[in-house]
Design an enzyme around this catalytic site. Structure first.
Site, PDB file in Angstrom:
ATOM      1  N   LYS A  24      -3.547   2.320  18.006  1.00 32.19           N
ATOM      2  CA  LYS A  24      -2.113   2.310  18.338  1.00 32.19           C
ATOM      3  C   LYS A  24      -1.274   2.400  17.066  1.00 32.19           C
ATOM      4  CE  LYS A  24       0.019  -1.866  19.168  1.00 32.19           C
ATOM      5  NZ  LYS A  24       1.155  -1.991  18.239  1.00 32.19           N
ATOM      6  N   ASN A  25      -1.675   1.640  16.040  1.00 31.43           N
ATOM      7  CA  ASN A  25      -0.835   1.544  14.852  1.00 31.43           C
ATOM      8  C   ASN A  25      -0.998   2.722  13.893  1.00 31.43           C
ATOM      9  OD1 ASN A  25       0.132  -0.744  16.003  1.00 31.43           O
ATOM     10  ND2 ASN A  25      -0.933  -2.175  14.647  1.00 31.43           N
ATOM     11  N   ARG A  98       9.448  -0.519  18.153  1.00 34.77           N
ATOM     12  CA  ARG A  98      10.057  -0.495  16.819  1.00 34.77           C
ATOM     13  C   ARG A  98       9.862   0.849  16.124  1.00 34.77           C
ATOM     14  NH1 ARG A  98      11.118  -4.833  13.617  1.00 34.77           N
ATOM     15  NH2 ARG A  98       9.919  -4.100  11.853  1.00 34.77           N
ATOM     16  N   CYS A 122       7.117  -6.642  19.734  1.00 28.97           N
ATOM     17  CA  CYS A 122       6.727  -7.970  20.211  1.00 28.97           C
ATOM     18  C   CYS A 122       7.643  -9.033  19.622  1.00 28.97           C
ATOM     19  CB  CYS A 122       5.292  -8.256  19.791  1.00 28.97           C
ATOM     20  SG  CYS A 122       4.098  -7.347  20.777  1.00 28.97           S
ATOM     21  N   ASP A 312      -3.299  -9.548  13.737  1.00 26.82           N
ATOM     22  CA  ASP A 312      -3.547  -9.170  15.135  1.00 26.82           C
ATOM     23  C   ASP A 312      -4.920  -9.614  15.638  1.00 26.82           C
ATOM     24  OD1 ASP A 312      -1.093  -7.543  15.687  1.00 26.82           O
ATOM     25  OD2 ASP A 312      -1.845  -6.520  13.917  1.00 26.82           O
ATOM     26  N   VAL A 334       1.498 -13.760   7.881  1.00 29.25           N
ATOM     27  CA  VAL A 334       2.178 -12.459   8.026  1.00 29.25           C
ATOM     28  C   VAL A 334       3.448 -12.578   8.875  1.00 29.25           C
ATOM     29  CG1 VAL A 334       1.932 -10.062   8.782  1.00 29.25           C
ATOM     30  CG2 VAL A 334       0.001 -11.241   7.706  1.00 29.25           C
TER      31      VAL A 334
HETATM   32  N1  EPU Z   1       9.299  -7.453   7.147  1.00 31.33           N
HETATM   33  C1  EPU Z   1      10.562  -7.731   6.629  1.00 31.33           C
HETATM   34  N2  EPU Z   1      11.450  -6.698   6.524  1.00 31.33           N
HETATM   35  C2  EPU Z   1      11.153  -5.421   6.906  1.00 31.33           C
HETATM   36  C3  EPU Z   1       9.869  -5.146   7.423  1.00 31.33           C
HETATM   37  C4  EPU Z   1       8.965  -6.194   7.532  1.00 31.33           C
HETATM   38  O1  EPU Z   1      10.858  -8.864   6.282  1.00 31.33           O
HETATM   39  O2  EPU Z   1      12.016  -4.533   6.801  1.00 31.33           O
HETATM   40  C5  EPU Z   1       8.342  -8.567   7.306  1.00 31.33           C
HETATM   41  C6  EPU Z   1       8.051  -8.829   8.779  1.00 31.33           C
HETATM   42  O3  EPU Z   1       9.026  -9.643   9.373  1.00 31.33           O
HETATM   43  C7  EPU Z   1       6.684  -9.479   8.717  1.00 31.33           C
HETATM   44  C8  EPU Z   1       6.026  -8.797   7.527  1.00 31.33           C
HETATM   45  O4  EPU Z   1       7.087  -8.200   6.768  1.00 31.33           O
HETATM   46  O5  EPU Z   1       6.810 -10.840   8.458  1.00 31.33           O
HETATM   47  C9  EPU Z   1       5.002  -7.739   7.863  1.00 31.33           C
HETATM   48  O6  EPU Z   1       5.565  -6.757   8.698  1.00 31.33           O
HETATM   49  P1  EPU Z   1       5.087  -5.239   8.686  1.00 31.33           P
HETATM   50  O7  EPU Z   1       6.235  -4.382   8.301  1.00 31.33           O
HETATM   51  O8  EPU Z   1       3.838  -5.147   7.871  1.00 31.33           O
HETATM   52  O9  EPU Z   1       4.738  -5.026  10.196  1.00 31.33           O
HETATM   53  P2  EPU Z   1       5.111  -3.801  11.124  1.00 31.33           P
HETATM   54  O10 EPU Z   1       4.960  -2.516  10.404  1.00 31.33           O
HETATM   55  O11 EPU Z   1       6.386  -4.069  11.831  1.00 31.33           O
HETATM   56  C10 EPU Z   1       2.666  -3.348  11.928  1.00 31.33           C
HETATM   57  C11 EPU Z   1       1.979  -3.340  13.259  1.00 31.33           C
HETATM   58  C12 EPU Z   1       1.790  -4.756  13.757  1.00 31.33           C
HETATM   59  C13 EPU Z   1       0.971  -5.517  12.733  1.00 31.33           C
HETATM   60  C14 EPU Z   1       1.660  -5.468  11.375  1.00 31.33           C
HETATM   61  C15 EPU Z   1       0.860  -6.137  10.266  1.00 31.33           C
HETATM   62  C16 EPU Z   1       2.714  -1.254  14.199  1.00 31.33           C
HETATM   63  C17 EPU Z   1       3.495  -0.549  15.251  1.00 31.33           C
HETATM   64  N3  EPU Z   1       2.770  -2.572  14.207  1.00 31.33           N
HETATM   65  O12 EPU Z   1       3.952  -3.927  12.181  1.00 31.33           O
HETATM   66  O13 EPU Z   1       1.071  -4.677  14.959  1.00 31.33           O
HETATM   67  O14 EPU Z   1       0.818  -6.842  13.143  1.00 31.33           O
HETATM   68  O15 EPU Z   1       1.901  -4.104  10.996  1.00 31.33           O
HETATM   69  O16 EPU Z   1      -0.358  -5.503  10.102  1.00 31.33           O
HETATM   70  O17 EPU Z   1       2.026  -0.634  13.396  1.00 31.33           O
HETATM   71  C18 EPU Z   1       0.411  -5.278  17.099  1.00 31.33           C
HETATM   72  O18 EPU Z   1      -0.308  -4.275  17.051  1.00 31.33           O
HETATM   73  O19 EPU Z   1       0.384  -6.148  18.024  1.00 31.33           O
HETATM   74  C19 EPU Z   1       1.352  -5.488  16.021  1.00 31.33           C
HETATM   75  C20 EPU Z   1       2.327  -6.393  16.063  1.00 31.33           C
END
Ligand code: EPU
Length: 440
Positions: A24-25, A98, A122, A312, A334
């Site tokens: 998915k990611n 997102r 989420c 995750d 995280v």
């Molecule tokens: N963060 C910030 N500011 C930002 C972006 C992120 O403070 O502008 C913080 C977040 O709040 C969090 C941390 O940085 O505390 C990590 O967030 P990250 O940006 O790495 O996560 P993401 O890209 O939004 C993806 C996956 C998530 C997975 C995380 C970590 C997708 C669509 N989602 O999220 O997957 O947990 O990376 O590996 O790729 C899931 O699959 O259930 C899921 C939540």
């Protein structure tokens, strides 16, 4: 429309085989990358999950023609007629995802403008987008906050830049990659996330004509190019889904072969699985995960960015840890609020305490703040049935697994959310011998 409530009679081990397809990611980002090509892209092993449907709708709203290929799970994405989409249309398709934030770089290159609605995903902490907006500004984009969302524009071609992320965010790293590949000049990204899904996105961009090097210490360098072509790519398997089924085998005392799972991307998970007492066998076409038939061991885990233990992976594993003999600790570093799902486990008879303190040695952004981000799990507990509501994707999977391992019949509502990330979820449960009925 999928049923949203399920009644599960627990106590039967999950035994059998499931197949995992593209992650998915990765898949959702690979679909967005197709926007950057001048010619059509072909993506293989795309799972039928609702996050893919959301991105398909959003790309369609921007003029990308998407058709199913000959192979099951193959998508052909033709970006030759990309156009701006209307606010209302973007909002209608974005739903709770997102992903729209990642459309910004490609749309700024192609159209000079982009719009992001209010973002969902989420409910696991604030999930801000400040890194994304800061990065886009550094490339030269103008960011305007409107009541309906955020409007971005690029009066001139975006320029390569030096970026240092305050935290190795997966999404912000993808934002830099998807923007820098077509920017003028070179971009140096420090503090990058290096998850396998990001490496696979880099593979895709390289196939399209990008020049990207991944150096040591989380540094990625991108040399912008004037033109990118479409790609043909088979997506990396979903290691989060694979880990979920592995944990389900442990929690239900079962034996599950996860076809399509590979060792390299799961090494950290496999170490923990083994320490808990789980048995795995790596085969050419997948990994078999099973309960040892003897009591499970407690473990101490800290979630982290890759190559650490993924956030995750913790929720389904916590269900298995309620069955381990002794005290386990999970320090979530995280997301600040990823233990909401344990309330339901406690109601089912688990002994879990959640603390504000950092219970681990990992430097964590949530220490000395009011976030309940460390969990102490004392086992073994015999879970009993309850009526529970799914809070989010991974928490939802763990609730279903808890109900499958509990004595009696549980009613689990809001299960529709699970189809955001797990393909054919109920069919897979049936194939593994789960005893459940869906409410019409
Ligand atoms: N963060 C910030 N500011 C930002 C972006 C992120 O403070 O502008 C913080 C977040 O709040 C969090 C941390 O940085 O505390 C990590 O967030 P990250 O940006 O790495 O996560 P993401 O890209 O939004 C993806 C996956 C998530 C997975 C995380 C970590 C997708 C669509 N989602 O999220 O997957 O947990 O990376 O590996 O790729 C899931 O699959 O259930 C899921 C939540």
């Amino acid at each position: 429309m999928a049923a949203d409530t399920i009644t599960i009679t627990g106590g039967t081990p999950l035994n059998g085989s499931v197949r995992v397809r593209g992650a998915k990611n990765l898949v959702t980002k690979a679909m967005v990358a197709a926007l950057l090509g001048e010619t059509p892209s072909t993506l293989r092993d795309v799972p039928k999950i609702s996050d893919v449907r959301v991105v398909r709708g959003l790309l369609g709203a921007h003029g990308v023609k998407i058709t199913d290929g000959d192979e099951d799970g193959e998508l052909i994405l033709d970006p030759s007629a990309v156009e701006s989409a209307h606010f209302a249309e973007i909002n209608a398709h974005a739903g709770s995802s997102r992903i729209p934030i990642l459309f910004c770089g490609p749309l700024l290159h192609r159209l000079g403008e982009a719009f992001i609605p209010d973002l969902g995903g989420c409910r696991i902490g604030d999930r801000p987008i400040d890194f994304h907006l800061d990065v886009l500004r550094q490339f030269g984009a103008i960011v305007e906050k409107l009541p309906s969302g955020i409007r971005l524009s690029a009066p001139q071609r975006l320029r390569g830049t030096k970026v240092e992320l305050p935290y190795p965010s997966v999404g912000a790293t993808e934002q830099v990659l998807l923007t820098a590949v077509r920017a003028q000049g070179t971009t140096e990204l420090r503090g990058a996330a290096i998850e396998p899904e990001i490496m696979d996105l880099i593979n895709i961009l390289q196939k399209m004509g990008a020049v990207i090097s991944v150096d040591t210490d989380r540094v990625i360098r991108i040399e912008g190019v004037d033109r990118l072509e479409g790609y043909t790519h088979r997506a990396l398997f979903d290691r989060n889904e694979a880990a979920s089924w592995a944990a389900a085998a442990l929690a239900t005392e079962g034996d599950i072969f996860v076809a399509g799972a590979k060792q390299a991307e799961m090494g950290t998970f496999l170490n923990v699985f083994r320490k808990v007492g789980g048995v795995f066998e790596i085969q050419d076409d997948g990994i078999r995960f099973r309960h040892p038939g003897t009591p499970l061991n407690p473990v101490i885990i800290e979630t982290d960015v890759h190559p650490g233990f993924m956030t995750d992976w913790q929720q389904p594993l916590v269900v298995a840890l309620t069955k381990a003999t002794g005290v386990s600790i999970v320090h979530e570093t995280v997301y600040e609020q990823r233990f909401g799902f344990v309330d339901a486990l406690i109601e089912m008879g688990a002994t879990i305490q959640v603390h504000r303190e950092c219970l681990g040695s990992q430097a964590c952004r949530f220490g000395q703040r009011n976030f309940q981000h460390s969990a102490v799990i004392s086992g073994p507990s015999a879970l009993r049935a309850a009526d529970i509501a799914v809070p989010d994707l991974r928490g939802g999977f763990s609730h279903v697994v808890a109900a499958l391992s509990a004595e009696g019949a549980s009613r689990v509502s809001n299960v529709g959310i699970i189809s955001r990330g797990y393909e054919n979820f109920f069919e897979k449960l049936t194939a593994l011998g789960a005893n459940f009925t869906l409410e019409a």
